[in-house]
Design an enzyme around this catalytic site. Structure first.
Site, mmCIF file in Angstrom:
data_model
loop_
_atom_site.group_PDB
_atom_site.id
_atom_site.type_symbol
_atom_site.label_atom_id
_atom_site.label_comp_id
_atom_site.label_asym_id
_atom_site.label_seq_id
_atom_site.Cartn_x
_atom_site.Cartn_y
_atom_site.Cartn_z
ATOM 1 N N GLY A 1 -51.194 70.172 22.167
ATOM 2 C CA GLY A 1 -50.097 70.585 20.936
ATOM 3 C C GLY A 1 -49.771 69.041 20.563
ATOM 4 C CB ILE B 1 -43.654 58.884 22.275
ATOM 5 C CG1 ILE B 1 -44.086 57.532 22.845
ATOM 6 C CG2 ILE B 1 -42.412 59.600 23.178
ATOM 7 C CD1 ILE B 1 -44.835 56.759 21.977
ATOM 8 C CG ASP B 2 -43.353 62.632 26.119
ATOM 9 O OD1 ASP B 2 -43.336 61.497 26.504
ATOM 10 O OD2 ASP B 2 -42.295 63.188 25.885
ATOM 11 C CG ASN C 1 -35.694 77.952 26.324
ATOM 12 O OD1 ASN C 1 -36.109 76.831 26.115
ATOM 13 N ND2 ASN C 1 -34.788 78.557 27.134
ATOM 14 C CD GLU D 1 -61.022 58.973 55.270
ATOM 15 O OE1 GLU D 1 -60.144 59.437 56.016
ATOM 16 O OE2 GLU D 1 -60.421 58.144 54.424
ATOM 17 C CB SER E 1 -44.730 67.565 18.856
ATOM 18 O OG SER E 1 -44.682 66.306 19.594
ATOM 19 C CE LYS F 1 -57.876 58.041 58.972
ATOM 20 N NZ LYS F 1 -57.791 58.973 57.656
ATOM 21 C CB SER G 1 -57.156 54.050 50.039
ATOM 22 O OG SER G 1 -55.911 53.585 50.280
ATOM 23 C CB CYS H 1 -58.614 55.631 55.594
ATOM 24 S SG CYS H 1 -57.764 55.714 54.259
#
EC number: 6.3.5.1
Length: 527
Positions: free
Chosen positions: A278, A283-284, A361, A34, A280, A101, A163, A137
């Site tokens: 970055g 885990i992220d 922060n 599409e 650290s 469509k 899709s 679609c």
């Protein structure tokens, strides 16, 4: 096919090359996705007259250069009555049929009624003795267009798609299309777009279903691919020339591949030389680094360690080990000099006030400045490392850890972060075990852990799924057994942090309800 949105000439060239390749492989018809000439979604590019001039030029070029094979391709068509999303049939230099469509999705990530008018009639054309119907679609998700095509005599229905992927989507598609094929007694070819486009990922995973509803071929997911399928004169599908791919990849494998493709295409299609992030020791950032290295190659990724007075030695050790295991360049830029300077500069303004989240922060913003500086100097995009759980409740710092150009795991809840990290380690160990097992911490004050400020992630993620993805209310969620005071607090955090999410970078969408184009809530609200 993986087109680039707006690159009409480049997409047309890609179509021509693939058409030639298909013809040389023995095909007499080639089916493309599409809106393949514009890419999907083209959004307000569709409002520009010059786009449509380029579409006409691209169609003219395709008609002039492609012979001895019939093409079915998707493009926008300006005609009497407005703009239509069409599947066109090109044969021997002519557009011999066009289908408009009929069902224009206007929910979730879709906004097609802003641009297109609805078609109303079926299109069936003859090809090598077969009667072939067309749909686009969303039409396949509604009963009418398939029924119309069958009533008009179609033996095979060609459904072209853009899709988007979300968790579980492949199984949903296959079940629906199999049922339609059985109900109407016609084979169906489902051709889907592949590639990353801003937040969206298209998984490809095209397939062929015979008139009895059996899936006889599957294309692989998340890569460009083609299937060659033969039919006899009665539309009976002949055996495919090569075995079908089984749709048996694990949930984690599928999601991980989606994230890798989303990052790769965002970075490359936008012309960045690579990525910086970055690292650290948490885990992220570990998962984000693995995704980036797999998407772009380790040579195109740079990791920056930015320890503070609160950073544990094991965090630095684990971060360096992650970079080593992935073969990624890492450098260390301590933030203590900048942090101390800011504290001294602000001492008069903060006089007589207790230390609080403000000082936390400031550390995050020191890191944001360092990372953006390296990004600017190197030409590499800055990847942010925040997950969906954090974005939901505002556990992130504007202009600090939220700074960046793209957020790979923005739609990945924290509990899923751990599962994806474990999956990636099963492929090859790149995340130290200690990172997987230690309590998560922002390390912005002494002895800090996430659970000082947030409910356990197992509880938080379950509440967030119900509140964000299912739109359930506080009372309904509490009735499922979650502590009412926790549910109320989580809901308040989600609602009041919409302003942060509005300023967050885009990220890969893998759920049915991601932050961004899926979920549009007012910043100011008394709801």
């Amino acid at each position: 096919m993986n087109p680039l949105v707006g690159d009409v000439a480049g997409n047309a060239e890609h179509v021509i090359a693939e058409a030639v390749r298909a013809r040389e492989a023995g095909a007499d018809m080639a089916v493309f996705p599409e809106l393949v000439l514009t890419g999907y979604p083209p959004e307000d590019l569709l409002l520009r007259s010059e786009l449509h001039a380029r579409i006409e030029a691209a169609l003219a070029r395709i008609q002039a250069e492609v012979r001895d094979i019939t093409l079915v391709i998707g493009y926008p068509r300006c005609s009497v009555g407005g703009l239509f999303n069409v599947a066109g049939v090109i044969r021997d230099g002519e557009v011999v049929a066009e289908y408009a469509k009929q069902h224009l999705p206007n929910y979730s990530v879709f906004d097609e009624k802003r641009y297109f008018q609805q078609g109303a009639t079926p299109t069936v054309f003859e090809h090598q003795g077969l009667r072939i119907g067309l749909s686009v679609c969303e039409d396949i998700w509604q009963e009418g267009p398939a029924q119309q095509a069958a009533a008009a005599g179609a033996q095979v229905l060609v459904n072209i798609n853009a899709s988007p992927f979300h968790r579980g989507k492949r199984g949903e598609r296959e079940a629906l299309v199999s049922r339609l094929a059985r109900d109407h007694g016609m084979a169906i070819l489902y051709a889907n777009l592949v590639g990353g486009q801003d937040e969206l990922v298209f998984d490809g995973a095209s397939f062929v279903v015979d008139a009895g509803g059996a899936i006889i071929q599957r294309a692989p997911a998340f890569v460009e691919a083609s299937l060659l399928q033969a039919f006899d004169a009665s539309a009976h599908a002949l055996a495919p020339p090569s075995p079908s791919e089984a749709a048996s990849a694990s949930d984690e494998a599928t999601l991980y591949d989606a994230l890798v493709l989303g990052v790769r295409d965002y970075v490359r299609k936008n012309g960045f030389s690579g990525a910086v992030l970055g690292l650290s020791g948490g885990i992220d950032s570990a998962l984000t680094l693995a995704i980036a290295a797999d998407a772009l190659g380790p040579d195109a990724v740079e990791a920056v360690l930015m320890p503070s007075r609160y950073t544990a030695d094991m965090s630095n050790e684990d971060a360096l080990e992650e970079a080593r295991l992935l073969g990624v360049k890492a450098q260390t830029v301590p933030i203590e000099p900048a942090f101390q300077s800011f504290l001294e500069m602000l001492e008069p303004a903060f006089a007589g006030q207790a230390v609080d989240v403000t000082e936390e922060n400031i550390q995050a913003r020191c890191r944001g400045i360092i990372l953006m500086a390296i990004s600017n100097k190197s030409g590499r995009i800055l990847l942010t490392t925040g997950n969906k759980s954090e974005m939901a409740v505002g556990y992130a710092t504007l202009y600090g850890d939220m700074a960046g150009g793209f957020a790979p795991i923005k739609d990945v809840p924290k509990t899923l972060v751990y599962r994806l990290a474990a999956y990636r380690n099963r492929r090859s160990p790149v995340i130290p075990e200690r990172v997987m097992t230690r309590a998560p911490s922002a390390e912005l004050r002494p002895d800090q852990v996430d659970q000082d400020s947030l409910p356990p992630y197992e509880v938080l993620d379950a509440i967030l799924r119900l509140y964000i993805e299912e739109d359930e209310g506080v009372e309904a969620i509490a009735a499922k057994g979650y502590p009412p005071e926790v549910v109320r607090r989580v809901a308040r955090l989600v609602d009041r942090n919409e302003y942060k999410r509005r300023q967050a970078p885009p990220g890969v969408r893998i759920s049915e309800r991601a932050f961004g184009r899926d979920r549009r809530y007012p910043l100011t609200s008394g709801f």
